[in-house]
Design a protein around this motif. Structure first.
Motif, PDB file in Angstrom:
ATOM      1  N   ILE A 289       7.508   1.323   3.693  1.00  0.00           N
ATOM      2  CA  ILE A 289       6.758   0.135   3.291  1.00  0.00           C
ATOM      3  C   ILE A 289       5.733  -0.247   4.351  1.00  0.00           C
ATOM      4  CG2 ILE A 289       6.975  -2.366   2.916  1.00  0.00           C
ATOM      5  CD1 ILE A 289       9.605  -1.754   1.447  1.00  0.00           C
ATOM      6  N   GLU A 290       6.106  -0.114   5.621  1.00  0.00           N
ATOM      7  CA  GLU A 290       5.173  -0.414   6.714  1.00  0.00           C
ATOM      8  C   GLU A 290       3.956   0.507   6.660  1.00  0.00           C
ATOM      9  OE1 GLU A 290       5.105  -0.410  11.641  1.00  0.00           O
ATOM     10  OE2 GLU A 290       6.996  -0.171  10.557  1.00  0.00           O
ATOM     11  N   ALA A 296      -2.795   0.378   2.379  1.00  0.00           N
ATOM     12  CA  ALA A 296      -3.329  -0.564   1.379  1.00  0.00           C
ATOM     13  C   ALA A 296      -3.856   0.193   0.156  1.00  0.00           C
ATOM     14  CB  ALA A 296      -4.416  -1.454   1.982  1.00  0.00           C
ATOM     15  N   PRO A 297      -2.976   0.918  -0.547  1.00  0.00           N
ATOM     16  CA  PRO A 297      -3.441   1.804  -1.614  1.00  0.00           C
ATOM     17  C   PRO A 297      -3.839   1.084  -2.893  1.00  0.00           C
ATOM     18  CG  PRO A 297      -1.058   1.781  -1.586  1.00  0.00           C
ATOM     19  CD  PRO A 297      -1.502   0.948  -0.413  1.00  0.00           C
ATOM     20  N   GLU A 298      -4.598   1.792  -3.697  1.00  0.00           N
ATOM     21  CA  GLU A 298      -4.975   1.318  -5.027  1.00  0.00           C
ATOM     22  C   GLU A 298      -3.726   1.191  -5.901  1.00  0.00           C
ATOM     23  OE1 GLU A 298      -7.864   2.867  -8.664  1.00  0.00           O
ATOM     24  OE2 GLU A 298      -7.060   4.283  -7.206  1.00  0.00           O
ATOM     25  N   MET A 311       9.594  -5.418  -3.494  1.00  0.00           N
ATOM     26  CA  MET A 311       8.191  -5.730  -3.762  1.00  0.00           C
ATOM     27  C   MET A 311       7.703  -6.894  -2.902  1.00  0.00           C
ATOM     28  SD  MET A 311       6.308  -6.556  -7.403  1.00  0.00           S
ATOM     29  CE  MET A 311       7.151  -8.137  -7.612  1.00  0.00           C
ATOM     30  N   ASP A 312       8.615  -7.789  -2.536  1.00  0.00           N
ATOM     31  CA  ASP A 312       8.228  -8.924  -1.704  1.00  0.00           C
ATOM     32  C   ASP A 312       7.702  -8.493  -0.336  1.00  0.00           C
ATOM     33  OD1 ASP A 312       8.931 -10.696  -3.685  1.00  0.00           O
ATOM     34  OD2 ASP A 312      10.932 -11.079  -2.898  1.00  0.00           O
ATOM     35  N   LYS A 313       8.037  -7.273   0.085  1.00  0.00           N
ATOM     36  CA  LYS A 313       7.583  -6.776   1.380  1.00  0.00           C
ATOM     37  C   LYS A 313       6.212  -6.091   1.301  1.00  0.00           C
ATOM     38  CE  LYS A 313      12.247  -6.047   3.245  1.00  0.00           C
ATOM     39  NZ  LYS A 313      13.167  -5.078   3.900  1.00  0.00           N
ATOM     40  N   ILE A 314       5.731  -5.870   0.092  1.00  0.00           N
ATOM     41  CA  ILE A 314       4.428  -5.236  -0.077  1.00  0.00           C
ATOM     42  C   ILE A 314       3.350  -6.311  -0.025  1.00  0.00           C
ATOM     43  CG2 ILE A 314       2.960  -3.867  -1.588  1.00  0.00           C
ATOM     44  CD1 ILE A 314       5.328  -2.319  -0.472  1.00  0.00           C
ATOM     45  N   VAL A 315       2.470  -6.223   0.948  1.00  0.00           N
ATOM     46  CA  VAL A 315       1.402  -7.223   1.085  1.00  0.00           C
ATOM     47  C   VAL A 315       0.019  -6.645   0.791  1.00  0.00           C
ATOM     48  CG1 VAL A 315       2.671  -8.661   2.725  1.00  0.00           C
ATOM     49  CG2 VAL A 315       1.264  -6.780   3.586  1.00  0.00           C
TER      50      VAL A 315
END
Length: 398
Positions: A289-290, A296-298, A311-315
């Motif tokens: 995830i880091e 920062a993918p599409e 999903m909460d960790k995906i910014v």
């Protein structure tokens, strides 16, 4: 081909086309329709008799569409419409210390949609851009897309344009289409914002005209990052990777996993593929995830257990596919848009939604202002050297 490490930086040939695109834009600005006719014949190898598609031509082309494709478009239309209707923000208002205030949302009046075309046509792109524009109640919608080899508009594109009720469709593609929408010609209406994907020439044109017209972003090539654990099915992971690779040779595809067995099986199935796939072994899912947040993918696929929680960790991501959801379904009918940020733009913006076609207008009505607030306003005006600002305020309320 497989790479086991990520490149330090993504290759970008954007700058090499700027001089060519700048010349195209200047030609369209100076010669209008004549430039569009000549550039279409030169670059698209098609001679067209008219730039703006007539209502009759649009209906004729739409009538040629396979009924199964029509039905597919109708089904997708309703699903995408439901998603974007969910996003429409309310007008809101409140008050504090004698001042009432709020925000009202206003539609952008005129927008242009660019729909790329080549070996295939992409009616889904017009759905993805046109539906949120219609939901946002944009008054004028104009569409530009390269003509087919017969010098006409693609049947599926014509059908979607009629369904959306767009104002005009133009048989113009490439950088010249972007220039025409930005500056206007005898046939093409000037718009306030341009949205839509396209090749490097189209994106360079969007960049160059962004000082006179709004744009959704500089997009492409396609990106997919898959984060997978032991629950992921290797055959599905491989299909997802190869599906996005269909977009072209520059597609950026990364698999991040801490599961040795999964990585081994995926490697076996893509070893002979000529496309470059990046396969990275991570210590755990948190490290994956880091890495994904840095890319920062599409498209991001969370092919893991407890995907909703993680999903909460995906910014930083344009669109997220959860669990066994194929990223490709977002390209068509899931609801989220397939016009998504690439090249790291997901750090600062998302995919196209109704928010791309509306703007907040703020208002205030000062009635019985709090004395402390009044004095603060006058003091700040005087401090910044705007003495008459202070007098204007004081004359009404002191």
């Amino acid at each position: 081909m497989i790479s086991y490490s990520l490149p330090n930086e993504r290759p970008n040939d954007f700058s090499r086309v700027i001089p060519v695109v700048r010349d195209i834009i200047e030609s369209v600005k100076a010669r209008g329709d004549n430039a569009l006719y000549q550039l279409t014949e030169k670059l698209d190898k098609v001679k067209i008799n008219n730039i703006k598609v007539s209502e009759e031509e649009l209906k004729t082309q739409a009538s040629k569409l396979d009924p199964k494709v029509k039905q597919a478009i109708d089904v997708a239309y309703e699903q995408l419409k439901a998603f974007h209707e969910m996003l429409v923000p309310p007008n809101i208002g409140g008050g504090y210390q004698g001042i009432s205030f709020g925000v009202v949302w206003r539609s952008i009046e005129k927008i242009g949609i660019y729909v790329p075309s080549g070996k295939y046509s992409y009616p889904s792109t017009l759905l993805m851009a046109g539906i949120p524009a219609k939901v946002a109640k944009v008054k004028e919608i104009y569409v530009a897309s390269p003509p087919n080899q017969e010098g006409s508009v693609n049947p599926a594109l014509a059908y979607v344009a009629i369904k959306l009720g767009v104002n005009d469709v133009y048989k113009v593609g490439g950088a010249q289409a972007i220039a025409a929408l930005a500056y206007g010609t005898e046939s093409v209406r000037k718009v306030y914002k341009i949205v839509g994907p396209g090749n490097v020439y189209v994106q360079a044109a969007k960049f160059l005209v962004s000082n006179v017209v709004g744009i959704d972003g500089i997009e492409g090539p396609t990106e997919l990052v898959i984060i997978a654990d032991e629950t992921a099915k290797p055959e599905h992971v491989v299909l997802d990777m190869k599906a996005q690779a269909e977009h072209g040779p520059d597609t950026y595809i990364v698999l991040l996993s801490n599961d040795d067995e999964l990585l081994k099986k995926v490697e076996e199935k893509i070893m002979d593929d000529k496309k470059i796939y990046y396969i990275i072994k991570t210590k755990n899912i948190d490290e994956a995830i880091e890495i994904a947040n840095k890319i920062a993918p599409e498209h991001l696929s969370l092919y893991v257990k407890d995907a909703h929680t993680l999903m909460d960790k995906i910014v930083n991501a344009g669109a997220i596919s959860l669990g066994n959801t194929p990223p490709a379904i977002i390209d068509y009918v899931a609801g989220p848009n397939h016009i998504l940020p690439t090249n790291g733009w997901a750090r600062i913006r998302g995919g196209v939604t109704v928010y791309d076609f509306i703007k907040p207008t703020m208002y205030a009505n000062v009635r019985d202002i709090n004395k402390q607030l009044l004095e603060a306003s006058i003091s700040l005006a005087n401090y910044e050297g705007f003495v008459i600002h202070g007098k204007s305020i004081g004359a009404r309320y002191e």
